[in-house]
Scaffold this motif. Structure first.
Motif, PDB file in Angstrom:
ATOM      1  N   ILE A  84      -2.158   9.874   6.050  1.00 11.73           N
ATOM      2  CA  ILE A  84      -1.876  10.272   5.158  1.00 11.73           C
ATOM      3  C   ILE A  84      -0.665  10.978   4.714  1.00 11.73           C
ATOM      4  N   GLY A  85      -0.333  10.582   3.591  1.00  7.09           N
ATOM      5  CA  GLY A  85       0.568  11.742   3.455  1.00  7.09           C
ATOM      6  C   GLY A  85       0.645  12.714   2.090  1.00  7.09           C
ATOM      7  N   CYS A  86       1.837  13.877   2.466  1.00 15.10           N
ATOM      8  CA  CYS A  86       1.784  15.193   1.855  1.00 15.10           C
ATOM      9  C   CYS A  86       3.007  15.675   1.519  1.00 15.10           C
ATOM     10  N   THR A  87       3.184  16.110   0.536  1.00 22.01           N
ATOM     11  CA  THR A  87       4.663  17.040  -0.037  1.00 22.01           C
ATOM     12  C   THR A  87       5.015  18.358   0.481  1.00 22.01           C
ATOM     13  N   GLU A  88       6.091  19.004   0.856  1.00 22.52           N
ATOM     14  CA  GLU A  88       5.648  20.771   0.835  1.00 22.52           C
ATOM     15  C   GLU A  88       6.739  21.200  -0.800  1.00 22.52           C
ATOM     16  N   MET A  89       7.021  20.011  -1.432  1.00 21.70           N
ATOM     17  CA  MET A  89       7.633  20.980  -2.312  1.00 21.70           C
ATOM     18  C   MET A  89       7.709  19.540  -3.482  1.00 21.70           C
ATOM     19  N   THR A  90       7.686  19.552  -4.737  1.00 25.55           N
ATOM     20  CA  THR A  90       7.811  18.636  -5.716  1.00 25.55           C
ATOM     21  C   THR A  90       9.379  19.148  -6.801  1.00 25.55           C
ATOM     22  N   ASN A  91      10.269  19.915  -6.373  1.00 28.22           N
ATOM     23  CA  ASN A  91      10.905  20.908  -7.044  1.00 28.22           C
ATOM     24  C   ASN A  91      10.879  22.015  -7.704  1.00 28.22           C
ATOM     25  N   GLY A  92       9.814  22.075  -8.386  1.00 38.55           N
ATOM     26  CA  GLY A  92       9.582  22.760  -9.350  1.00 38.55           C
ATOM     27  C   GLY A  92       9.075  21.678 -10.343  1.00 38.55           C
ATOM     28  N   MET A  93       9.068  20.895 -10.104  1.00 42.01           N
ATOM     29  CA  MET A  93       8.028  19.630 -11.519  1.00 42.01           C
ATOM     30  C   MET A  93       6.367  20.514 -11.666  1.00 42.01           C
ATOM     31  N   PRO A  94       5.965  20.831 -12.214  1.00 47.60           N
ATOM     32  CA  PRO A  94       4.300  21.100 -12.480  1.00 47.60           C
ATOM     33  C   PRO A  94       3.749  19.070 -12.297  1.00 47.60           C
ATOM     34  N   ASP A  95       2.693  19.582 -11.133  1.00 41.80           N
ATOM     35  CA  ASP A  95       1.786  18.765 -10.808  1.00 41.80           C
ATOM     36  C   ASP A  95       0.863  18.540 -11.091  1.00 41.80           C
ATOM     37  N   LYS A  96       0.431  18.533 -12.890  1.00 43.14           N
ATOM     38  CA  LYS A  96      -0.308  18.438 -14.157  1.00 43.14           C
ATOM     39  C   LYS A  96      -2.034  18.277 -13.015  1.00 43.14           C
ATOM     40  N   TYR A  97      -1.774  17.041 -13.354  1.00 45.18           N
ATOM     41  CA  TYR A  97      -3.161  16.075 -13.025  1.00 45.18           C
ATOM     42  C   TYR A  97      -2.694  16.572 -12.294  1.00 45.18           C
ATOM     43  N   ASN A  98      -2.494  16.820 -10.628  1.00 43.79           N
ATOM     44  CA  ASN A  98      -2.973  16.808  -9.176  1.00 43.79           C
ATOM     45  C   ASN A  98      -3.009  15.686  -9.062  1.00 43.79           C
ATOM     46  N   PRO A 111       1.044  -0.696  -0.112  1.00 38.15           N
ATOM     47  CA  PRO A 111      -0.225   0.017   0.049  1.00 38.15           C
ATOM     48  C   PRO A 111       0.748   1.229  -0.315  1.00 38.15           C
ATOM     49  N   THR A 112       0.449   2.356  -0.454  1.00 37.51           N
ATOM     50  CA  THR A 112       1.127   3.441  -0.676  1.00 37.51           C
ATOM     51  C   THR A 112      -0.243   4.576  -0.716  1.00 37.51           C
ATOM     52  N   VAL A 113       0.973   6.293  -0.317  1.00 33.76           N
ATOM     53  CA  VAL A 113       0.058   7.059   0.437  1.00 33.76           C
ATOM     54  C   VAL A 113       0.860   8.425  -0.060  1.00 33.76           C
ATOM     55  N   GLY A 114       0.012   9.141  -0.542  1.00 34.20           N
ATOM     56  CA  GLY A 114       0.382  10.692  -0.546  1.00 34.20           C
ATOM     57  C   GLY A 114       0.218  10.742  -1.851  1.00 34.20           C
ATOM     58  N   THR A 115      -0.109  10.214  -3.111  1.00 28.12           N
ATOM     59  CA  THR A 115      -0.182  10.681  -4.576  1.00 28.12           C
ATOM     60  C   THR A 115      -1.079   9.611  -5.336  1.00 28.12           C
ATOM     61  N   ARG A 116      -1.196  10.120  -6.220  1.00 23.87           N
ATOM     62  CA  ARG A 116      -2.615   9.111  -6.874  1.00 23.87           C
ATOM     63  C   ARG A 116      -2.209   9.035  -8.327  1.00 23.87           C
ATOM     64  N   LYS A 117      -3.148   8.099  -9.580  1.00 25.43           N
ATOM     65  CA  LYS A 117      -3.001   8.206 -10.793  1.00 25.43           C
ATOM     66  C   LYS A 117      -3.614   9.570 -11.510  1.00 25.43           C
TER      67      LYS A 117
END
Length: 378
Positions: free
Chosen positions: A191-205, A163-169
């Motif tokens: 529940i997993g979350c992050t402060e940043m993604t090193n400037g990479m855009p999260d186009k699909y949330n 199992p994983t948390v914090g991201t989705r397809k």
């Protein structure tokens, strides 16, 4: 087999002995007749180039690097880690699919350098077989292989059953960022979350953001805490300033925000060094835990601070239909020497023990002999 560990937490951390500033105690009990569970957590799992190449050229098993710590996970009822980077079969940094090129380190598809990571998905079953029961994938490297990297990682995790948390397809815009797990009859939401993604855009949330989406997380926690099938909530934020030994203002503020909303514990990662834990009592009187950073579990960075990590244990108990409470916490320091991780017990490396004690105290330090010598909770 795993529940032997619970007594150590119960007996060891309600002590009335003197307490150093980092030694914690909790008022909840772990008596016979209660449901009791112990959860272990580690921080960042990064396979830097030197480690990756040593695995490819040697054992061909990622688990060989953390082999000596496996008994410590097996003594907990449930174990959690932060996999920092995708495990996306065949995907390069531009999102191009090269297919299955085998178990290699080529610096293009599989990389552990230049702040862009991707691991062969073989790492997932090896973590599972080592005792890890859940991974958070929300971190600053989540999008190192673009959107398809998250998709491929989640596909592989589902295939291997971890199992994983914090991201989705990308094709699941309403997918959950949390998982609820039954651990010794105590149902815990992670529940997993992050402060940043090193400037990479999260186009699909696809990623849950700790700060930008804090209101969403607060509502998620409130909704989960109202559910009859949730007894406790653990938030796993990837946050803070790298290489800083203490939390910043945002870490302190948002940890309290999540706990006041109903979370039981906040267990952080990202700084690559240890940051302290603390007990926080909410306005409604609940005793909760914040561990700001567990440091590196696996990483190739040099220096004592970056080579030292901690396995932190959270003890939960529940009576009847009530919510679970924390009855105790503990930890075991770890240290990477070369390409291997070693648990550091009471007669081990004095510098590592002292460094870890500065963040987590001494009463809570556990080793296998301590665990095995105890009886069940009474």
């Amino acid at each position: 087999m795993r529940v032997i560990f619970n007594t150590v937490l119960c007996l060891g951390f309600t002590s009335t002995l003197w307490a150093a500033p980092r030694d914690l105690s909790f008022n909840a009990s772990c008596n016979q007749g209660q449901d009791v569970a112990t959860i272990s957590f580690v921080g960042d799992i990064l396979v830097h180039r030197a480690i990756y190449e040593s695995v490819v050229n040697g054992s061909k098993r990622f688990a060989s690097t953390w082999q000596k710590t496996i008994p410590y996970f097996q003594k907990a009822d449930f174990s959690v880690g932060n996999l920092e980077g995708p495990a996306a079969l065949g995907i390069d940094a531009k999102g191009k699919d090269h297919g299955d090129i085998g178990f290699v380190y080529d610096g293009v598809v599989y990389s552990g350098t230049n702040f862009v990571f991707n691991y062969h998905p073989q790492i997932l079953p090896e973590l599972l077989q080592s005792g890890f029961d859940l991974l958070t994938l929300a971190n600053n490297h989540s999008l190192d292989r673009r959107s398809i990297g998250i998709d491929r990682t989640l596909q592989a995790a589902a295939h291997y059953g971890i199992p994983t948390v914090g991201t989705r397809k990308s094709n699941d815009p309403k997918g959950d960022f949390y998982e609820i797990k039954n651990i010794q009859n105590i149902r815990v939401a992670f529940i997993g979350c992050t402060e940043m993604t090193n400037g990479m855009p999260d186009k699909y949330n696809q990623v849950l953001w700790c700060y930008k989406q804090a209101d969403k997380i607060v509502e998620m926690i409130k909704d989960l805490s109202r559910r009859s099938d949730v007894d406790a909530i653990a938030v796993l934020p990837h946050w803070g300033d790298e290489y800083e030994n203490g939390p910043d203002r945002d870490q302190k503020s948002y940890a309290r925000k999540f706990l006041e909303a109903g979370a039981t514990a906040v267990i952080g990662s990202h700084p690559h060094v240890l940051q302290p834990w603390e007990k926080y009592t909410t306005q409604d009187g609940r005793e909760t835990l914040i561990a700001y950073s567990l440091g590196n579990f696996l990483a190739g960075q040099p220096s004592l601070e970056k080579q030292t990590g901690a396995i932190v244990y959270l003890g939960l108990s529940k009576e009847g239909q009530g919510k679970a409470k924390i009855f105790g916490v503990g930890y075991t320091p770890t240290y990477r020497d070369g390409n291997e991780i070693f648990p550091i017990e009471k007669n081990g490396n004095a510098s590592v023990l002292a460094h870890a004690a500065g963040h987590f105290g001494t009463i809570g330090r556990l080793d296998l002999q301590t665990m095995l010598s105890q009886k069940f909770c009474k």
